[in-house]
Scaffold this active site. Structure first.
Site, PDB file in Angstrom:
ATOM      1  N   GLN A  30     -14.355   7.029   9.843  1.00 21.78           N
ATOM      2  CA  GLN A  30     -13.996   5.782  10.519  1.00 21.78           C
ATOM      3  C   GLN A  30     -15.069   5.338  11.499  1.00 21.78           C
ATOM      4  O   GLN A  30     -15.205   4.145  11.778  1.00 21.78           O
ATOM      5  CB  GLN A  30     -12.661   5.938  11.237  1.00 21.78           C
ATOM      6  CG  GLN A  30     -12.153   4.688  11.936  1.00 21.78           C
ATOM      7  CD  GLN A  30     -12.117   3.446  11.055  1.00 21.78           C
ATOM      8  OE1 GLN A  30     -12.458   2.351  11.483  1.00 21.78           O
ATOM      9  NE2 GLN A  30     -11.700   3.605   9.802  1.00 21.78           N
ATOM     10  N   LYS A  38       0.848  -1.202   0.000  1.00 19.58           N
ATOM     11  CA  LYS A  38       0.000   0.000   0.000  1.00 19.58           C
ATOM     12  C   LYS A  38       0.878   1.244   0.000  1.00 19.58           C
ATOM     13  O   LYS A  38       1.831   1.341   0.771  1.00 19.58           O
ATOM     14  CB  LYS A  38      -0.922   0.008   1.220  1.00 19.58           C
ATOM     15  CG  LYS A  38      -1.880   1.204   1.215  1.00 19.58           C
ATOM     16  CD  LYS A  38      -2.951   1.078   2.285  1.00 19.58           C
ATOM     17  CE  LYS A  38      -2.416   1.315   3.679  1.00 19.58           C
ATOM     18  NZ  LYS A  38      -3.490   1.341   4.689  1.00 19.58           N
TER      19      LYS A  38
END
Length: 337
Positions: free
Chosen positions: A155, A83
């Site tokens: 989140q 990533k």
């Protein structure tokens, strides 16, 4: 475990491009939570490789890049990838872009062929929620039905979605300084849960608490917690950040995701670097808890804390779930021609 042992297949191999919308559609928590749990087990069992997260600081742009590669092997599958993620706090105002963006390259371990290039922003959001769910499943009381969340950003949605997979959540208390964000959260979930806004103390008294803020000064105290509240401390991701008062991590049963990352930039980084806590205050890593199926009920009767910094093995596990779910559907091209 690799894509194929037939070399003729590689002559027509394709790389799949996967957008954020496709990640959102195909990365289901019911599949992701057990995949992330398997990744923690592989890390504990020594069948995963995860070099330390590397940083490139860009002070002239008030941002940074982070690279996170990993390989993992479970009893049923193996996967690898990397990533590439940025954190640029000025992006929303300057460029109308997210503060955090990411790209994941999912790769066949045997040949090294790039099977997919996918958006990692949604991937990161969901795998973070899944990690909290794994910790909650192993540390929270079995009948936990109330969830408090401090911070109503993106989140918070992943936290509720994931934790509801492992506990019978009925009541949700959300706390934030931004009334608009609170309203959006309540409107999103009010048909599924008994959702209300509240103070930090009201959120922290729930059976499970997730903190998802960027604060640098603690906002949750020991007195706020219930007698057996499980806390997912998710917000601290850089040196100097701290959401929980030091007494909480010192007194609670403390579980971390990775020693090097949590002491550098996790919830415990401030008390660790000021030598207020040391290794004797860390009770376990989550991988060890998963593998041993501990702790026992006595531990769950006291406050427990999971210090999460986010691991590359979680990203690899999540990317595999997306790639397998698409099963060859999507925009494909020959990257190597």
């Amino acid at each position: 475990m690799s894509m194929t042992d037939d070399p003729t297949v590689w002559s027509s191999a394709q790389t799949t491009m996967i957008s954020s919308r496709e990640v959102e559609e195909h990365l289901q928590m019911a599949d992701l939570v057990p995949a992330v749990e398997a990744a923690f087990a592989a890390y504990e069992n020594g069948t995963a490789q995860m070099p330390p997260k590397s940083y490139i600081d860009l002070p002239r742009y008030n941002g940074d890049f982070r690279s996170m590669p990993a390989y993992l092997e479970t009893d049923e599958w193996e996967a690898a990838g990397i990533k590439w993620v940025n954190v640029h706090p000025d992006n929303p105002e300057r460029f109308d872009l997210p503060t955090v963006m990411g790209t994941f390259v999912y790769t066949d371990p045997e040949s090294g062929y790039p099977l997919s290039v996918m958006d990692a922003t949604t991937l990161t959001m969901k795998r973070t929620g899944a990690a909290a769910a794994v910790a909650t499943d192993h540390l929270a009381v079995s009948d936990a039905s109330s969830l408090g969340i401090v911070g109503a950003g993106v989140q918070s949605y992943a936290q509720l979605e994931a934790i509801a997979e492992v506990r019978p959540i009925e009541t949700v208390v959300i706390s934030d300084l931004d009334d608009d964000r609170l309203q959006r959260f309540v409107e999103t979930f009010e048909s599924e849960f008994d959702v209300s806004t509240g103070t930090i103390s009201e959120a922290a008294s729930c059976d499970v608490l997730s903190t998802v803020t960027p604060v640098e000064s603690p906002i949750v105290s020991n007195d706020d917690l219930g007698d057996s509240t499980h806390v997912n401390a998710m917000g601290a991701d850089a040196e100097g950040k701290q959401e929980l008062e030091t007494d909480i991590v010192r007194d609670a049963y403390l579980v971390i995701d990775d020693f090097d990352q949590t002491t550098h930039s996790g919830e415990i980084n401030v008390p660790w670097n000021t030598e207020v806590i040391d290794e004797t205050d860390i009770d376990a890593e989550l991988g060890a808890i998963v593998v041993s199926e501990s702790p026992n009920g006595d531990v769950r009767s006291q406050p427990t804390v999971f210090d999460s910094t986010g691991l590359a093995i979680q990203d690899v596990a999540a990317a595999r779930v997306v790639y397998q779910a698409l099963d060859g559907i999507g925009r494909q091209f020959d990257l190597t021609s």
